[in-house]
Design a protein around this motif. Sequence first.
Motif: not given
Length: 185
Positions: A5-27
């Motif tokens: 299961q993937v959750e995408v979070r968008r941020s207006k403050r984030r300009r270039q970087t993309v990151s990912a982490y595991r939160d329980g069974d979700k990424i």
Amino acid sequence: MAEPQVEVRRSKRRRQTVSAYRDGDKIVVLLPARMSRAEEKRWVADMLSRLQRSETRRRSPARNSDEALVQRCRELSLKYLDGRTDPSSVRWVPPMRTRWASCTPSEGTIRVSQRLRDVPGWVLDYVLVHELAHLLVPGHGADFWKWVQRYPKTERAIGYLEGLVAAAQLEIGLTDDETEEPEAS
């Protein structure tokens, strides 16, 4: 294998970087808000691949079998204990109620709780070095800790295990200094 299961979070403050982490069974994948759906799709696939590679690298091959566990003990003994330990057996056992692993120095046996199959490899290595050191020094005295602290990630691994105990509300201690038993925590 099922897709995570993937959750995408968008941020207006984030300009270039993309990151990912595991939160329980979700990424969770963090992206800049301005990114197009096509870029999002590409980055999500890339970050899932990176996360999987990272998690695979962190896992110890010793988790695969008792034989692999024995082999890892040989490697750790040579590297940190001058090759002075040679357990008669090392094996995975069902989860122990109050210990991560145990050692019976008189028999040269080590048992490792299956709770440790999913910890990072460096944490499992610490537990193995801890138990191997009991083949040299049965208790938890200063001589014992001199051997264990040859493993460079000792303090970090203890902290990781303490956090795991607290998060899962387990009754596992890291030492049984109060007991006369030669078995480790």
